[in-house]
Design a protein around this motif. Structure first.
Motif, PDB file in Angstrom:
ATOM      1  N   MET A   1       0.841  -1.181   0.000  1.00 38.14           N
ATOM      2  CA  MET A   1       0.000   0.000   0.000  1.00 38.14           C
ATOM      3  C   MET A   1       0.888   1.248   0.000  1.00 38.14           C
ATOM      4  SD  MET A   1      -3.178  -0.836   0.161  1.00 38.14           S
ATOM      5  CE  MET A   1      -4.205  -2.194   0.563  1.00 38.14           C
ATOM      6  N   LEU A   2       0.423   2.239  -0.708  1.00 33.90           N
ATOM      7  CA  LEU A   2       1.056   3.551  -0.726  1.00 33.90           C
ATOM      8  C   LEU A   2      -0.026   4.537  -0.344  1.00 33.90           C
ATOM      9  CD1 LEU A   2       3.441   5.437  -1.556  1.00 33.90           C
ATOM     10  CD2 LEU A   2       2.388   5.496  -3.814  1.00 33.90           C
ATOM     11  N   SER A   3       0.270   5.454   0.558  1.00 42.18           N
ATOM     12  CA  SER A   3      -0.747   6.393   1.012  1.00 42.18           C
ATOM     13  C   SER A   3      -0.170   7.794   1.124  1.00 42.18           C
ATOM     14  CB  SER A   3      -1.308   5.951   2.365  1.00 42.18           C
ATOM     15  OG  SER A   3      -0.257   5.764   3.294  1.00 42.18           O
ATOM     16  N   ALA A   4      -1.070   8.785   1.015  1.00 40.56           N
ATOM     17  CA  ALA A   4      -0.657  10.188   1.105  1.00 40.56           C
ATOM     18  C   ALA A   4      -1.810  11.017   1.640  1.00 40.56           C
ATOM     19  CB  ALA A   4      -0.252  10.700  -0.269  1.00 40.56           C
ATOM     20  N   VAL A   5      -1.476  12.017   2.454  1.00 40.75           N
ATOM     21  CA  VAL A   5      -2.474  12.963   2.942  1.00 40.75           C
ATOM     22  C   VAL A   5      -2.779  13.944   1.811  1.00 40.75           C
ATOM     23  CG1 VAL A   5      -2.954  14.782   4.621  1.00 40.75           C
ATOM     24  CG2 VAL A   5      -1.674  12.746   5.321  1.00 40.75           C
TER      25      VAL A   5
ATOM     26  N   ALA B   1      -5.355   9.338   0.490  1.00 36.22           N
ATOM     27  CA  ALA B   1      -5.465   8.579  -0.753  1.00 36.22           C
ATOM     28  C   ALA B   1      -4.624   7.326  -0.569  1.00 36.22           C
ATOM     29  CB  ALA B   1      -4.965   9.396  -1.929  1.00 36.22           C
ATOM     30  N   ILE B   2      -5.203   6.182  -0.848  1.00 35.83           N
ATOM     31  CA  ILE B   2      -4.525   4.900  -0.643  1.00 35.83           C
ATOM     32  C   ILE B   2      -4.495   4.145  -1.960  1.00 35.83           C
ATOM     33  CG2 ILE B   2      -4.562   2.728   0.631  1.00 35.83           C
ATOM     34  CD1 ILE B   2      -6.196   4.240   2.780  1.00 35.83           C
ATOM     35  N   PHE B   3      -3.312   3.717  -2.344  1.00 36.06           N
ATOM     36  CA  PHE B   3      -3.103   2.992  -3.590  1.00 36.06           C
ATOM     37  C   PHE B   3      -2.582   1.596  -3.272  1.00 36.06           C
ATOM     38  CE2 PHE B   3      -2.373   7.452  -4.355  1.00 36.06           C
ATOM     39  CZ  PHE B   3      -3.040   7.703  -5.539  1.00 36.06           C
ATOM     40  N   ASP B   4      -3.081   0.598  -3.987  1.00 33.77           N
ATOM     41  CA  ASP B   4      -2.554  -0.760  -3.895  1.00 33.77           C
ATOM     42  C   ASP B   4      -1.503  -0.912  -4.985  1.00 33.77           C
ATOM     43  OD1 ASP B   4      -1.971  -3.435  -3.753  1.00 33.77           O
ATOM     44  OD2 ASP B   4      -4.027  -4.125  -4.024  1.00 33.77           O
ATOM     45  N   VAL B   5      -0.241  -0.760  -4.627  1.00 36.64           N
ATOM     46  CA  VAL B   5       0.838  -0.789  -5.625  1.00 36.64           C
ATOM     47  C   VAL B   5       1.186  -2.204  -6.066  1.00 36.64           C
ATOM     48  CG1 VAL B   5       1.825   1.419  -4.938  1.00 36.64           C
ATOM     49  CG2 VAL B   5       2.626  -0.673  -3.849  1.00 36.64           C
TER      50      VAL B   5
ATOM     51  N   ASN C   1      -4.441  -1.750 -11.696  1.00 33.71           N
ATOM     52  CA  ASN C   1      -5.381  -0.806 -11.093  1.00 33.71           C
ATOM     53  C   ASN C   1      -4.697   0.227 -10.199  1.00 33.71           C
ATOM     54  OD1 ASN C   1      -7.916  -1.822 -12.104  1.00 33.71           O
ATOM     55  ND2 ASN C   1      -7.506  -3.630 -10.864  1.00 33.71           N
ATOM     56  N   ILE C   2      -3.422   0.457 -10.378  1.00 31.94           N
ATOM     57  CA  ILE C   2      -2.693   1.359  -9.479  1.00 31.94           C
ATOM     58  C   ILE C   2      -3.234   2.790  -9.512  1.00 31.94           C
ATOM     59  CG2 ILE C   2      -0.872   2.037 -11.078  1.00 31.94           C
ATOM     60  CD1 ILE C   2       1.075   1.659  -8.658  1.00 31.94           C
ATOM     61  N   ARG C   3      -3.856   3.169 -10.596  1.00 31.72           N
ATOM     62  CA  ARG C   3      -4.413   4.528 -10.692  1.00 31.72           C
ATOM     63  C   ARG C   3      -5.724   4.674  -9.931  1.00 31.72           C
ATOM     64  NH1 ARG C   3      -2.431   7.415 -15.766  1.00 31.72           N
ATOM     65  NH2 ARG C   3      -0.689   6.115 -16.364  1.00 31.72           N
ATOM     66  N   ASN C   4      -6.303   3.579  -9.471  1.00 34.51           N
ATOM     67  CA  ASN C   4      -7.572   3.613  -8.754  1.00 34.51           C
ATOM     68  C   ASN C   4      -7.325   3.728  -7.258  1.00 34.51           C
ATOM     69  OD1 ASN C   4      -8.869   3.238 -11.197  1.00 34.51           O
ATOM     70  ND2 ASN C   4      -8.915   1.023 -10.983  1.00 34.51           N
ATOM     71  N   ALA C   5      -7.278   4.938  -6.764  1.00 29.52           N
ATOM     72  CA  ALA C   5      -7.046   5.168  -5.339  1.00 29.52           C
ATOM     73  C   ALA C   5      -8.342   5.044  -4.555  1.00 29.52           C
ATOM     74  CB  ALA C   5      -6.463   6.559  -5.110  1.00 29.52           C
ATOM     75  N   VAL C   6      -8.215   4.621  -3.303  1.00 25.64           N
ATOM     76  CA  VAL C   6      -9.318   4.685  -2.360  1.00 25.64           C
ATOM     77  C   VAL C   6      -9.107   5.961  -1.566  1.00 25.64           C
ATOM     78  CG1 VAL C   6     -10.341   3.606  -0.320  1.00 25.64           C
ATOM     79  CG2 VAL C   6      -9.508   2.185  -2.208  1.00 25.64           C
TER      80      VAL C   6
ATOM     81  N   LEU D   1      -8.604  -2.210   6.624  1.00 23.08           N
ATOM     82  CA  LEU D   1      -8.887  -2.202   5.192  1.00 23.08           C
ATOM     83  C   LEU D   1      -8.664  -3.587   4.627  1.00 23.08           C
ATOM     84  CD1 LEU D   1      -6.827   0.976   4.318  1.00 23.08           C
ATOM     85  CD2 LEU D   1      -9.283   0.849   4.689  1.00 23.08           C
ATOM     86  N   ARG D   2      -9.404  -3.905   3.603  1.00 24.34           N
ATOM     87  CA  ARG D   2      -9.150  -5.145   2.887  1.00 24.34           C
ATOM     88  C   ARG D   2      -9.458  -4.915   1.420  1.00 24.34           C
ATOM     89  NH1 ARG D   2     -13.925  -9.026   2.584  1.00 24.34           N
ATOM     90  NH2 ARG D   2     -15.694  -7.697   3.070  1.00 24.34           N
ATOM     91  N   THR D   3      -8.751  -5.623   0.595  1.00 24.44           N
ATOM     92  CA  THR D   3      -8.941  -5.536  -0.840  1.00 24.44           C
ATOM     93  C   THR D   3      -9.797  -6.713  -1.275  1.00 24.44           C
ATOM     94  OG1 THR D   3      -6.798  -4.501  -1.085  1.00 24.44           O
ATOM     95  CG2 THR D   3      -7.772  -5.440  -3.060  1.00 24.44           C
TER      96      THR D   3
END
Length: 72
Positions: A1-5, A12-16, A21-26, A62-64
């Motif tokens: 996971m990659l996340s940023a404020v 914004a949380i990305f599943d790298v 689907n890396i462009r689809n942030a939660v 969180l879960r994917t």
């Protein structure tokens, strides 16, 4: 996971690990009354704790889930 404020009010949380689907942030947004996000910590790959200016803290598991919708 990659996340940023984002803007002090959301994460914004990305599943790298999923390159398709890396462009689809939660985006996790929080109530304005908590103030800005001052810190966050991943205690594991799926558990997140967020701290706010007001002193409130928020925990989230969180879960994917991958699913396929369609006809065969």
């Amino acid at each position: 996971m990659l996340s940023a404020v984002v803007g002090g009010k959301a994460l914004a949380i990305f599943d790298v690990t999923d390159v398709d689907n890396i462009r689809n942030a939660v985006d996790l947004t929080f109530a304005n009354g908590h103030g800005s996000i001052v810190s966050y910590d991943w205690s594991s790959s799926s558990c997140l704790t967020v701290g706010f200016e007001s002193g409130h803290a928020y925990g989230k598991a969180l879960r994917t889930v991958k699913s396929c919708v369609g006809s065969s």
